[in-house]
Design a protein around this motif. Structure first.
Motif, PDB file in Angstrom:
ATOM      1  N   THR A 169      -8.884 -25.813 -44.010  1.00 48.38           N
ATOM      2  CA  THR A 169      -8.061 -25.807 -42.799  1.00 48.38           C
ATOM      3  C   THR A 169      -6.827 -26.656 -43.034  1.00 48.38           C
ATOM      4  N   THR A 170      -5.762 -26.328 -42.334  1.00 43.24           N
ATOM      5  CA  THR A 170      -4.539 -27.126 -42.442  1.00 43.24           C
ATOM      6  C   THR A 170      -4.602 -28.366 -41.579  1.00 43.24           C
ATOM      7  N   GLY A 171      -5.538 -28.393 -40.609  1.00 41.07           N
ATOM      8  CA  GLY A 171      -5.477 -29.441 -39.607  1.00 41.07           C
ATOM      9  C   GLY A 171      -4.312 -29.182 -38.668  1.00 41.07           C
ATOM     10  N   LYS A 172      -4.038 -30.099 -37.762  1.00 39.75           N
ATOM     11  CA  LYS A 172      -2.947 -29.916 -36.805  1.00 39.75           C
ATOM     12  C   LYS A 172      -1.609 -30.185 -37.468  1.00 39.75           C
ATOM     13  N   ILE A 173      -0.715 -29.208 -37.394  1.00 40.43           N
ATOM     14  CA  ILE A 173       0.634 -29.371 -37.919  1.00 40.43           C
ATOM     15  C   ILE A 173       1.594 -29.384 -36.740  1.00 40.43           C
ATOM     16  N   PRO A 174       2.316 -30.472 -36.474  1.00 32.12           N
ATOM     17  CA  PRO A 174       3.248 -30.519 -35.326  1.00 32.12           C
ATOM     18  C   PRO A 174       4.255 -29.387 -35.398  1.00 32.12           C
ATOM     19  N   PHE A 175       4.570 -28.841 -34.244  1.00 25.13           N
ATOM     20  CA  PHE A 175       5.502 -27.710 -34.159  1.00 25.13           C
ATOM     21  C   PHE A 175       6.658 -28.135 -33.284  1.00 25.13           C
ATOM     22  N   ASN A 176       7.735 -28.636 -33.903  1.00 24.06           N
ATOM     23  CA  ASN A 176       8.849 -29.210 -33.164  1.00 24.06           C
ATOM     24  C   ASN A 176      10.034 -28.254 -33.181  1.00 24.06           C
ATOM     25  N   ILE A 177      10.355 -27.654 -32.011  1.00 21.43           N
ATOM     26  CA  ILE A 177      11.503 -26.752 -31.925  1.00 21.43           C
ATOM     27  C   ILE A 177      12.551 -27.318 -30.983  1.00 21.43           C
ATOM     28  N   LYS A 178      12.517 -28.643 -30.752  1.00 22.35           N
ATOM     29  CA  LYS A 178      13.512 -29.269 -29.888  1.00 22.35           C
ATOM     30  C   LYS A 178      14.890 -29.142 -30.541  1.00 22.35           C
ATOM     31  N   GLY A 179      15.880 -28.747 -29.780  1.00 24.25           N
ATOM     32  CA  GLY A 179      17.224 -28.621 -30.305  1.00 24.25           C
ATOM     33  C   GLY A 179      17.566 -27.224 -30.753  1.00 24.25           C
ATOM     34  N   ILE A 180      16.575 -26.337 -30.780  1.00 24.96           N
ATOM     35  CA  ILE A 180      16.874 -24.960 -31.165  1.00 24.96           C
ATOM     36  C   ILE A 180      17.486 -24.241 -29.973  1.00 24.96           C
ATOM     37  N   VAL A 181      18.673 -23.724 -30.141  1.00 27.10           N
ATOM     38  CA  VAL A 181      19.367 -23.063 -29.038  1.00 27.10           C
ATOM     39  C   VAL A 181      18.932 -21.622 -28.906  1.00 27.10           C
ATOM     40  N   SER A 182      18.807 -20.920 -30.037  1.00 27.97           N
ATOM     41  CA  SER A 182      18.465 -19.511 -30.031  1.00 27.97           C
ATOM     42  C   SER A 182      17.233 -19.279 -30.880  1.00 27.97           C
ATOM     43  N   LEU A 183      16.375 -18.384 -30.442  1.00 31.72           N
ATOM     44  CA  LEU A 183      15.186 -18.050 -31.191  1.00 31.72           C
ATOM     45  C   LEU A 183      15.301 -16.687 -31.858  1.00 31.72           C
ATOM     46  N   GLU A 184      16.498 -16.189 -32.014  1.00 23.20           N
ATOM     47  CA  GLU A 184      16.656 -14.882 -32.629  1.00 23.20           C
ATOM     48  C   GLU A 184      16.552 -14.989 -34.149  1.00 23.20           C
ATOM     49  N   ASN A 185      16.227 -13.845 -34.798  1.00 26.71           N
ATOM     50  CA  ASN A 185      16.152 -13.835 -36.253  1.00 26.71           C
ATOM     51  C   ASN A 185      17.539 -14.023 -36.835  1.00 26.71           C
ATOM     52  N   ILE A 528       0.744 -25.663 -34.157  1.00 27.93           N
ATOM     53  CA  ILE A 528       0.194 -24.497 -34.846  1.00 27.93           C
ATOM     54  C   ILE A 528      -0.705 -24.988 -35.961  1.00 27.93           C
ATOM     55  N   GLU A 529      -1.852 -24.326 -36.103  1.00 25.24           N
ATOM     56  CA  GLU A 529      -2.821 -24.694 -37.124  1.00 25.24           C
ATOM     57  C   GLU A 529      -3.311 -23.443 -37.843  1.00 25.24           C
ATOM     58  N   PHE A 530      -3.465 -23.534 -39.170  1.00 22.64           N
ATOM     59  CA  PHE A 530      -4.004 -22.447 -39.976  1.00 22.64           C
ATOM     60  C   PHE A 530      -5.407 -22.845 -40.426  1.00 22.64           C
ATOM     61  N   THR A 539     -12.444 -11.398 -46.145  1.00 24.35           N
ATOM     62  CA  THR A 539     -11.452 -10.343 -45.866  1.00 24.35           C
ATOM     63  C   THR A 539     -10.035 -10.797 -46.185  1.00 24.35           C
ATOM     64  N   ASN A 540      -9.897 -11.941 -46.867  1.00 27.68           N
ATOM     65  CA  ASN A 540      -8.593 -12.471 -47.269  1.00 27.68           C
ATOM     66  C   ASN A 540      -7.676 -12.660 -46.059  1.00 27.68           C
ATOM     67  N   GLN A 541      -8.257 -13.183 -44.988  1.00 29.09           N
ATOM     68  CA  GLN A 541      -7.488 -13.444 -43.780  1.00 29.09           C
ATOM     69  C   GLN A 541      -7.527 -14.928 -43.444  1.00 29.09           C
ATOM     70  N   VAL A 542      -6.566 -15.331 -42.624  1.00 33.20           N
ATOM     71  CA  VAL A 542      -6.561 -16.684 -42.082  1.00 33.20           C
ATOM     72  C   VAL A 542      -6.345 -16.584 -40.570  1.00 33.20           C
ATOM     73  N   THR A 543      -6.770 -17.603 -39.884  1.00 31.36           N
ATOM     74  CA  THR A 543      -6.599 -17.660 -38.436  1.00 31.36           C
ATOM     75  C   THR A 543      -5.456 -18.607 -38.101  1.00 31.36           C
ATOM     76  N   VAL A 544      -4.497 -18.106 -37.337  1.00 31.78           N
ATOM     77  CA  VAL A 544      -3.380 -18.924 -36.875  1.00 31.78           C
ATOM     78  C   VAL A 544      -3.655 -19.301 -35.424  1.00 31.78           C
ATOM     79  N   ILE A 545      -3.717 -20.595 -35.153  1.00 32.64           N
ATOM     80  CA  ILE A 545      -4.051 -21.094 -33.821  1.00 32.64           C
ATOM     81  C   ILE A 545      -2.830 -21.783 -33.226  1.00 32.64           C
ATOM     82  N   ALA A 546      -2.482 -21.418 -32.010  1.00 39.27           N
ATOM     83  CA  ALA A 546      -1.398 -22.083 -31.282  1.00 39.27           C
ATOM     84  C   ALA A 546      -1.960 -22.580 -29.957  1.00 39.27           C
ATOM     85  N   GLN A 547      -1.797 -23.858 -29.673  1.00 41.15           N
ATOM     86  CA  GLN A 547      -2.360 -24.388 -28.432  1.00 41.15           C
ATOM     87  C   GLN A 547      -1.637 -25.657 -28.009  1.00 41.15           C
ATOM     88  N   GLU A 548      -1.885 -26.025 -26.758  1.00 41.05           N
ATOM     89  CA  GLU A 548      -1.314 -27.239 -26.178  1.00 41.05           C
ATOM     90  C   GLU A 548      -2.251 -27.734 -25.094  1.00 41.05           C
TER      91      GLU A 548
END
Length: 577
Positions: A169-185, A528-530, A539-548
């Motif tokens: 497991t990756t454990g908890k990885i902080p997900f900081n998007i403060k300051g991002i103006v646009s979320l477009e690709n 986000i945690e993997f 099955t060569n898969q991983v679980t992506v978890i997003a929570q707060e």
């Protein structure tokens, strides 16, 4: 590119030495020039110089191992556009000169010239192929805030160990998007085995504005799993004017403790482990999608949570339905609720004192009594009609009715038994007062009621379909009513900015003081945690978890209003005679 580096692996030892010197010079120049602001990304080697089956000396193998990393990083940085092809060529020429000066006494001139010619040709081929890749759009982008946010996840040591199967497991990885103006690709390509565009096509877009964007958001203390605050439930503001030595009346209030508890909100999704190696895909998926799914559930909890089980106690369940408030009785006094009825201002007005406080009564509301005796035979007391009041305090009001018009003419006052028999009802003065109102009037009424209660509504949230409907309203001659005004795309109604959002369903309104009357507390910020287990590994898969984890105290429910626009419209419509 794979074949190119395979070709490099077949070079002679002296050419590998020369190529290594070139790589070191390249990387050194890059670090000196770019060190002021650009950080290098750790990358896996794309070529191995020291082959196990080669006949190199220990000294040669150690040298090649040392230069292997800088060599790979140098070409990776050129492929990402950090330096131009012209600058690279200049560095190559300088490196060639340095190499000649260093090795001219160690090799025959013919061998040295042949080695340098071969190396020049090899390097030109490398540069050419990398330039071809760049021209084809295969790049990792331009280092935007979004890319940096997701790179922090992917380059996190926990993530690296997980991808390399060193941990489960990756454990908890902080997900900081403060300051991002646009979320477009904003990436231009990717590094998958087949060339693809830098865009992920979807049929459903995520919500652009979330409720938390309109609120005060505080950071919680991990030591406390709930927030307690005091709530005043009864007020008796009994202040009056007295003489110098007069006794001041007593005021009072009652309060109780309220508690806001934590709600955990999140989701998970299973993806192929192979996708973890695709930065562009993860940027699009993790930044643009998964967190927004959590926010959508959070929106529902903030507005419509019922407070039972694992749900938050949402704002809507505690707020006012203004149409009901407009038609409902604000305060009601039974027999014995009136203490005195007295003349005021030389008989021009009448002062009424209640036997208990009525803190919900506001200035300008309408009061109507029942049970007042006639002034003269056949002439009803004006106490039995609706009269606008002026509030003195929570126990005392004044009405603009001459004292002589409310008391029996023969007695000149009301007896104690007549006062004790008085009953009354208080309503607001917005009820049934507007002729042919429109939806703009309905929204103005909601804002007026909240402002009347001494609140400051700073959010007027409407569904986009209702904004369109109000914008297209016309008068009987077909001219636009211009109820909504706007400059530079900012739409306003009654001078307040409109928040167009699908959080509010069509036909409804949500208006209130989001800055002061409620707060969202991030007990555990979105992360986000993997992770993987035996089943996903097969099955060569991983679980992506997003929570707060969040808390939401609503400090003053009366500062919010939610309901149907049509109901408010009906409530303020003046009845036809």
């Amino acid at each position: 590119m794979k074949n190119l580096f395979k070709k490099l692996g077949q070079c002679s030892k002296i050419k590998l030495f020369a190529f290594g010197v070139l790589a070191i010079a390249f990387a050194a120049c890059f670090f000196v020039d770019m060190g002021s602001g650009i950080g290098m990304l750790a990358a896996a080697p794309i070529i191995t110089l020291a082959k196990k089956d080669s006949r190199m000396s220990a000294e040669e193998e150690e040298f090649l191992n040392k230069i292997e990393g800088p060599l790979n990083e140098a070409f990776d940085n050129f492929s990402k556009g950090f330096i131009t092809e012209e600058r690279l060529q200049g560095i190559i020429e300088k490196s060639m000169t340095d190499f000649i000066n260093k090795n001219k006494d160690k090799m025959p001139a013919d061998d040295l010239k042949k080695s340098l010619d071969d190396m020049q040709e090899t390097v030109k081929t490398v540069v050419k192929e990398i330039q071809k890749m760049k021209d084809g759009g295969i790049t990792l982008g331009n280092g935007s805030m979004i890319e940096k946010a997701i790179d922090e996840i992917i380059d996190n040591p926990k993530m690296v160990d997980f991808i390399n199967s060193k941990s489960r497991t990756t454990g908890k990885i902080p997900f900081n998007i403060k300051g991002i103006v646009s979320l477009e690709n904003n990436y231009e390509g990717n590094l998958l085995t087949t060339q693809q565009t830098g865009r992920v096509i979807v049929d459903v877009n995520e919500r652009r504005i979330n409720v938390r964007d309109l609120m005060t958001v505080d950071q919680g203390d991990p030591e406390f799993t709930s927030i307690a605050y005091a709530k005043i439930i009864d007020l008796d503001r009994n202040a009056v004017a007295v003489s110098e030595n007069g006794r001041l009346p007593e005021s009072a209030f009652k309060m109780k403790e309220e508690t806001a508890n934590i709600a955990r909100i999140g989701t998970h999704v299973n993806i192929s482990k192979r996708l973890l190696k695709s930065r562009p895909y993860l940027r699009s998926f993790l930044i643009n999608r998964l967190p927004k799914w959590v926010r959508m559930a959070e929106d529902f909890q903030i507005l419509f949570g019922d407070g039972t089980g694992d749900n938050l106690l949402g704002i809507v369940g505690q707020s006012n339905d203004i149409s009901k408030w407009l038609t409902a009785v604000v305060a009601k006094g039974e027999a014995g609720s009136v203490e005195s009825v007295e003349s005021y201002n030389k008989g021009e007005q009448t002062m009424i004192t209640f036997s208990k406080p009525f803190d919900k009564i506001e200035e300008g509301m309408l009061i109507k009594f029942t049970g007042a005796p006639e002034v003269t035979s056949g002439t009803a007391s004006k106490l039995n009609s609706e009269n606008m009041m002026h509030k003195h305090n929570d126990r005392k009001i004044m009405i603009n009715v001459p004292y002589a018009d409310i008391v029996p003419q023969s007695a000149g006052k009301l007896s104690e038994s007549e006062i004790a028999a008085l009953k009354f009802e208080v309503k607001n003065n917005f009820f049934n007062t507007v002729e042919d109102p429109n939806y703009g009037d309905a929204i103005n009424a909601v804002i007026a009621v909240l402002t009347y209660g001494e609140f400051t509504p700073n959010v007027v949230a409407l569904n986009p379909s209702d904004v369109f409907m109000i914008q297209t309203l016309k008068d009987t001659s077909g001219r636009s009513l211009d109820l909504i005004t706007g400059i530079d795309g900012t739409k306003r109604i009654s001078g307040r900015v409109i928040v167009e959002t699908t959080i509010v369903p069509p036909g409804y309104y949500f208006i209130g003081d989001m800055a002061n009357a409620a707060a969202l507390v991030d007990y555990t910020s979105l992360f986000i945690e993997f992770a993987e287990d035996i089943e996903s590994k097969l099955t060569n898969q991983v679980t992506v978890i997003a929570q707060e984890e969040v808390l939401m105290p609503v400090y003053n429910p009366f500062a919010f209003a939610y309901g149907k626009l049509d109901d408010v419209l009906a409530a303020i419509t003046k009845k036809k005679d």
